[in-house]
Design a protein around this motif. Structure first.
Motif, PDB file in Angstrom:
ATOM      1  N   VAL A 232       3.363 -13.288   4.090  1.00 51.12           N
ATOM      2  CA  VAL A 232       2.695 -11.988   4.074  1.00 51.12           C
ATOM      3  C   VAL A 232       3.078 -11.196   2.823  1.00 51.12           C
ATOM      4  O   VAL A 232       4.224 -11.230   2.375  1.00 51.12           O
ATOM      5  CB  VAL A 232       3.077 -11.182   5.339  1.00 51.12           C
ATOM      6  CG1 VAL A 232       2.507  -9.776   5.288  1.00 51.12           C
ATOM      7  CG2 VAL A 232       2.604 -11.915   6.591  1.00 51.12           C
ATOM      8  N   ASP A 235       1.376  -6.594   4.123  1.00 50.47           N
ATOM      9  CA  ASP A 235       0.776  -6.769   5.448  1.00 50.47           C
ATOM     10  C   ASP A 235      -0.414  -7.723   5.468  1.00 50.47           C
ATOM     11  O   ASP A 235      -1.003  -7.948   6.525  1.00 50.47           O
ATOM     12  CB  ASP A 235       0.329  -5.422   6.041  1.00 50.47           C
ATOM     13  CG  ASP A 235       1.492  -4.521   6.397  1.00 50.47           C
ATOM     14  OD1 ASP A 235       2.568  -5.060   6.705  1.00 50.47           O
ATOM     15  OD2 ASP A 235       1.322  -3.292   6.369  1.00 50.47           O
ATOM     16  N   LYS A 302      -4.980  -8.266   8.031  1.00 48.26           N
ATOM     17  CA  LYS A 302      -3.607  -7.960   8.429  1.00 48.26           C
ATOM     18  C   LYS A 302      -3.205  -8.808   9.624  1.00 48.26           C
ATOM     19  O   LYS A 302      -3.921  -8.872  10.623  1.00 48.26           O
ATOM     20  CB  LYS A 302      -3.481  -6.480   8.771  1.00 48.26           C
ATOM     21  CG  LYS A 302      -2.091  -6.055   9.192  1.00 48.26           C
ATOM     22  CD  LYS A 302      -2.053  -4.565   9.510  1.00 48.26           C
ATOM     23  CE  LYS A 302      -0.654  -4.149   9.974  1.00 48.26           C
ATOM     24  NZ  LYS A 302      -0.597  -2.702  10.309  1.00 48.26           N
TER      25      LYS A 302
END
Length: 318
Positions: A232, A235, A302
């Motif tokens: 990630v 996010d 996300k």
């Protein structure tokens, strides 16, 4: 005594009788369906004895598939339960002979209340048939019973006619699985039809960065115990590393521990969203050339969760 043959003969006899009842389906079924669809009241199924037992099942099937339905034992109707019936209701009275005393005894009151009366009978010319607004013919020529006495073929035909009525109403109402689920919230069936991915996903996520080394990747995967690591940045999910990715990378023994997460991560990953049904997520994982055991869950790009195939199987079963 050939037990297997006796049982098979019973099946053959009842199937034969069902074929005969099938041929008797007439426009009356359409009339009854339209009466129910146009009714502002409920459907009240009534009967006595074996017919009453089958009537309970028919009422339960109707109630669980979008038709407001209840069962009233005809004998209890004689002692106050007729209060269940209102003038807007449709009463389906079940009697194979059409001459059951308990059923016939409540008809004057049903008429006085103003409800519509439908006969489900094997004898359209019976007293019940003549007093009814519509008839569903369930008549059989012989029972499955070797004595031709115990209700077998007749109760089977009654049950199937009730299922036929329910099936037409399901189609007419465009009744969907999610509607069915509302009436079945408990147990495995309710879970299967109601559960969404967000109800079963893991939110404590195994997250690493693109430049994380293999030690960190393996430690994170081991600690979270989800069989996956999410790569990630801000996010946004850039890729995932599964246990399979680790195994494939281990073939490069001489440089494995010099690799970074970005070197082995899968960027063309399959994912789910929070609001899809758990059953659909399971199909997504299984109906493919190569099955997968874990899905990242995304909201836009996300990552908000991870769901494993074991989590889905626990709630929707197979």
């Amino acid at each position: 005594m050939d037990i297997k043959k006796i049982a098979q003969d019973l099946f053959d006899k009842e199937i034969c009788e069902l074929e005969k009842v099938k041929s008797k389906i007439s426009d009356s079924l359409e009339v009854v369906v339209n009466l129910i669809l146009e009714s502002k009241g409920k459907v009240v199924i009534t009967g006595i004895g074996k017919s009453g037992i089958i009537g309970k099942k028919i009422a339960a099937t109707l109630a669980s598939t979008g038709t407001h339905a209840v069962f009233m034992n005809a004998a209890e109707g004689l002692h106050g339960d007729l209060g269940i019936i209102s003038k807007n209701d449709i009463v389906i009275a079940i009697s194979n002979s059409g001459n059951s005393d308990e059923v016939l005894s409540i008809i004057p009151s049903i008429k006085k209340i103003g409800a519509i009366l439908v006969a489900m009978t094997g004898n359209p010319n019976s007293s019940l048939g003549k007093l009814s607004n519509a008839i569903l013919n369930i008549g059989v020529e012989q029972e499955g019973c070797p004595l031709n006495l115990a209700p077998m073929s007749s109760t089977t035909s009654t049950l199937v006619m009730g299922d036929a009525l329910a099936t037409v109403l399901i189609k007419a109402r465009n009744f969907k699985p999610e509607n069915f689920a509302v009436y079945h919230p408990g147990g495995s069936l309710g879970r299967r039809l109601l559960m969404k991915v967000k109800d079963v996903m893991h939110k404590d996520l195994p997250i690493v960065e693109t430049n994380s080394d293999m030690d960190n990747v393996i430690m994170t995967m081991t600690k979270k115990r989800l069989g996956v690591v999410c790569i990630v940045e801000n996010d946004i999910l850039l890729g995932i590393i599964t246990e399979g990715d680790i195994r494939r990378a281990l073939k490069m023994k001489d440089k494995f521990f010099s690799l970074k997460a970005e070197d082995i991560m899968t960027t063309n990953y399959t994912y789910a969203t929070e609001d899809i049904m758990a059953l659909d997520a399971l199909e997504l994982m299984e109906n493919r050339e190569s099955q997968i055991s874990v899905l990242p869950v995304l909201d836009s790009k996300k990552v908000v969760g991870v769901v494993r195939i074991h989590d889905l199987l626990n709630v929707v079963g197979k």
